[in-house]
Design an enzyme around this catalytic site. Structure first.
Site, mmCIF file in Angstrom:
data_model
loop_
_atom_site.group_PDB
_atom_site.id
_atom_site.type_symbol
_atom_site.label_atom_id
_atom_site.label_comp_id
_atom_site.label_asym_id
_atom_site.label_seq_id
_atom_site.Cartn_x
_atom_site.Cartn_y
_atom_site.Cartn_z
ATOM 1 N N CYS A 171 6.429 -12.299 17.099
ATOM 2 C CA CYS A 171 5.932 -13.207 16.009
ATOM 3 C C CYS A 171 4.759 -13.749 16.102
ATOM 4 C CB CYS A 171 6.734 -14.569 16.948
ATOM 5 S SG CYS A 171 6.578 -16.486 16.127
ATOM 6 N N HIS B 210 -1.209 -5.121 7.002
ATOM 7 C CA HIS B 210 0.112 -6.099 5.028
ATOM 8 C C HIS B 210 0.998 -6.554 5.968
ATOM 9 C CE1 HIS B 210 -1.937 -3.302 2.657
ATOM 10 N NE2 HIS B 210 -1.818 -4.397 2.355
ATOM 11 N N CYS C 295 10.335 -7.783 7.906
ATOM 12 C CA CYS C 295 10.416 -9.038 8.712
ATOM 13 C C CYS C 295 11.687 -9.527 8.695
ATOM 14 C CB CYS C 295 9.411 -9.739 7.250
ATOM 15 S SG CYS C 295 9.900 -11.786 6.945
ATOM 16 N N CYS D 80 3.445 -2.434 6.111
ATOM 17 C CA CYS D 80 2.208 -1.945 7.566
ATOM 18 C C CYS D 80 2.215 -2.875 8.091
ATOM 19 C CB CYS D 80 1.314 -1.276 6.568
ATOM 20 S SG CYS D 80 0.094 -1.439 5.997
ATOM 21 N N CYS E 7 12.786 -12.009 5.339
ATOM 22 C CA CYS E 7 13.062 -11.891 3.997
ATOM 23 C C CYS E 7 13.052 -10.238 4.061
ATOM 24 C CB CYS E 7 12.136 -12.072 3.036
ATOM 25 S SG CYS E 7 10.355 -11.297 2.925
ATOM 26 N N HIS F 4 8.267 -17.328 7.539
ATOM 27 C CA HIS F 4 8.020 -16.133 7.722
ATOM 28 C C HIS F 4 7.814 -15.691 9.417
ATOM 29 C CE1 HIS F 4 9.567 -14.590 3.808
ATOM 30 N NE2 HIS F 4 9.689 -15.813 3.541
ATOM 31 N N CYS G 95 7.123 2.473 25.077
ATOM 32 C CA CYS G 95 5.127 2.198 25.872
ATOM 33 C C CYS G 95 4.426 2.296 26.519
ATOM 34 C CB CYS G 95 4.662 1.101 24.195
ATOM 35 S SG CYS G 95 4.592 -0.685 24.828
ATOM 36 N N HIS H 211 2.673 -4.749 23.728
ATOM 37 C CA HIS H 211 2.352 -3.895 23.866
ATOM 38 C C HIS H 211 1.492 -2.867 24.191
ATOM 39 C CE1 HIS H 211 3.741 -0.672 20.950
ATOM 40 N NE2 HIS H 211 2.535 -0.613 19.926
ATOM 41 N N CYS I 281 1.151 -1.068 0.364
ATOM 42 C CA CYS I 281 0.323 0.092 0.022
ATOM 43 C C CYS I 281 0.953 0.777 -0.370
ATOM 44 C CB CYS I 281 -0.740 0.215 0.968
ATOM 45 S SG CYS I 281 -0.400 0.452 2.296
ATOM 46 N N CYS J 249 3.132 -16.954 17.293
ATOM 47 C CA CYS J 249 3.248 -17.477 18.558
ATOM 48 C C CYS J 249 2.297 -16.490 18.842
ATOM 49 C CB CYS J 249 4.135 -17.018 19.623
ATOM 50 S SG CYS J 249 5.709 -18.258 19.023
#
Length: 506
Positions: A81, A42, A27, A35, A30, A68, A154, A457, A18, A84
């Site tokens: 992850c 995504h 990632c 986003c 790769c 991934h 955070c 988070h 996008c 998980c």
């Protein structure tokens, strides 16, 4: 190898699908950038798409490890992850995750130097144009400012954004006189960073004031609270380092230390004296906790009455306890994972939690009451009443509890009202309260995402001038009431309706 791929992938930090530059995640398999779930999601879809080729044949252990699954937030450097469905706090034996963080920081530092002039010019020319949205057909400016994540901060950002939207509390600090500690060495530095790490004379009140002043002014998209965080490290050793902390614990420490500093002298002027001279703070609304009243106790301070009755002789003992927030258990019958849209079984409500807190309770064998009449410990009952309600009611839902050697999270959805929370039925003397004095409207919500107190988070929702915003560190987005109502709240901030309607009566 991954360093070279990262440099190529993160030069623009935009989603490959996008082209969004909001909440970028890379990632770690790769090096593609996508986003986060609060934008278009995504990054998660990238993980899901990577699993499709593996469904048609048997996966070996090596193949499973090569999936991934792990990605990193390009802003806060936290790792997640998807397999998980939780944040990752450990590193590889070779420290590869930390190496990625260092490369991201180097990229950010070099990009900051190159883009500083361009961004400054852009802000001068179109600071408001970059933050516009449509409200009822008309264009309005978003003046909300995010808080930069300094490394798992955070928990602090979510609390600061919530407190900044408690209007009466925030306004008091913003109106305090500034304390100028600049000298020849610091002259010329930016307004909100007046102390170097060598300074011993630090003030939590001053840095807190500066942080609040930086929010909602609309001149920048994100503010870096490093000066405040340094003071937190200085006076609150528990929060030193960059590991994840508990937001509720931080809030209590923050309010307690603000309260203590406001009682003492500061720059030759007593903050307590300023408080008493402030015409907006009336004496009959004060609640003293550990000394003289301050704006902290005036806004958040309430009083509980604790009644204990001996089951042997019937002797009743009453004790009055001041509080700044109420910690509520989620009743055991609701402690299974349940989403708002799940129809099977009853949905836990905030009223269920409040009722559990105030209902008559028989103390177990480990909490025997020392009866002064029986002269020994006896079985007894306990009940809480609220003698005085605060102007800003902070409700903490106990989502973390110890089981054996682990601290687990209660992930139950708790339904809470956005308007008209009626607290009259929990009052000791409800007949003495006004018709609207016990009604509260929601001002802010802190949410914990993840499964562990030491990971995960924090984000916050807050209402400002009638509009709801979602604060996710540096990213601030406009949201709606339906989204807020679906949040699995951890801390709820309610503001007395009468006080909100007439702030001059505080």
């Amino acid at each position: 190898m991954i360093q070279e791929r990262l440099i190529a992938s993160l030069e623009k930090e935009k989603d490959r699908v996008c082209r969004s530059n909001k909440s970028p995640w890379v990632c770690l398999t790769c090096s593609s950038v996508h986003c986060g779930r609060y934008v278009n999601g995504h990054a998660k879809k990238h993980y899901e798409d990577a699993q499709i080729p593996l469904l048609n044949h048997k996966r070996s252990e090596k193949q499973e490890k090569a999936q991934h699954t792990v990605c990193m937030d390009c802003s806060s450097y936290s790792t997640y992850c998807y397999r998980c469905d939780d944040f990752v706090v450990n590193d590889t034996k070779l420290g590869l995750v930390q190496k990625v963080r260092e490369h991201l920081q180097n990229l950010e530092n070099s990009a900051f130097t190159a883009d500083r002039h361009r961004k400054r010019k852009l802000l001068e020319n179109s600071s408001l144009n970059s933050k516009l949205l449509k409200v009822n057909g008309s264009t309005a400016a978003i003046c909300a400012t995010g808080l930069r994540n300094l490394g798992n901060t955070c928990f602090m950002n979510a609390i600061l954004q919530s407190l900044s939207n408690i209007e009466q509390f925030c306004c008091y600090f913003k109106e305090l006189p500034a304390v100028e500690l600049r000298n020849g060495k610091t002259a010329g530095r930016r307004t909100y960073h007046t102390r170097s790490q060598g300074d011993s004379n630090v003030s939590l009140v001053e840095e807190f004031r500066k942080t609040l002043c930086a929010l909602w002014q609309g001149s920048q998209t994100a503010f870096s609270p490093e000066s405040l965080f340094y003071v937190v490290w200085k006076i609150m050793p528990n929060f030193r380092g960059y590991q994840q902390q508990d937001a509720h614990e931080f809030m209590r420490y923050l309010l307690d230390h603000l309260h203590l500093e406001l009682q003492g002298g500061f720059n030759g002027v007593s903050r307590s004296a300023i408080l008493q001279e402030n015409s907006t703070l009336s004496a009959n609304n004060k609640c003293c906790i550990n000394g003289a009243s301050t704006v902290v106790t005036t806004i958040f301070g309430g009083i509980l009455q604790n009644e204990v009755n001996c089951l042997i002789c019937g002797t009743e003992s009453r004790k009055f306890d001041p509080f700044l927030d109420l910690s509520l258990d989620i009743p055991s019958q609701f402690r299974s994972k349940r989403s708002k849209n799940q129809e099977n079984g009853p949905v836990c409500s905030l009223r269920d939690c409040l009722r559990s807190f105030t209902d008559l309770e028989e103390l177990d064998e480990t909490e025997l009451y020392m009866c002064h009449k029986c002269k020994k410990k006896q079985k007894s009952t306990k009940k809480f009443w609220i003698q005085k309600l605060p102007k800003a009611l902070c409700l903490h839902l106990k989502r973390f509890h110890w089981t054996a050697y682990l601290r687990n999270k209660v992930d139950t959805y708790v339904q809470f009202p956005l308007r008209g929370l009626d607290m009259k039925c929990y009052l000791l003397e409800p007949e003495n309260s006004g018709p609207d004095s016990c009604l509260y409207d929601l001002a802010a919500v802190v949410v914990h995402h993840g499964s562990g107190v030491g990971s995960g988070h924090y984000t916050a929702y807050a209402v400002h001038e009638g509009r709801w915003f979602h604060f996710n560190d540096s990213t601030v987005t406009v949201t709606d009431e339906e989204t807020v109502g679906k949040a699995k709240a951890y801390i709820l901030f309610y503001v007395e309706r009468q006080a909100r309607a007439g702030a001059d009566k505080l």
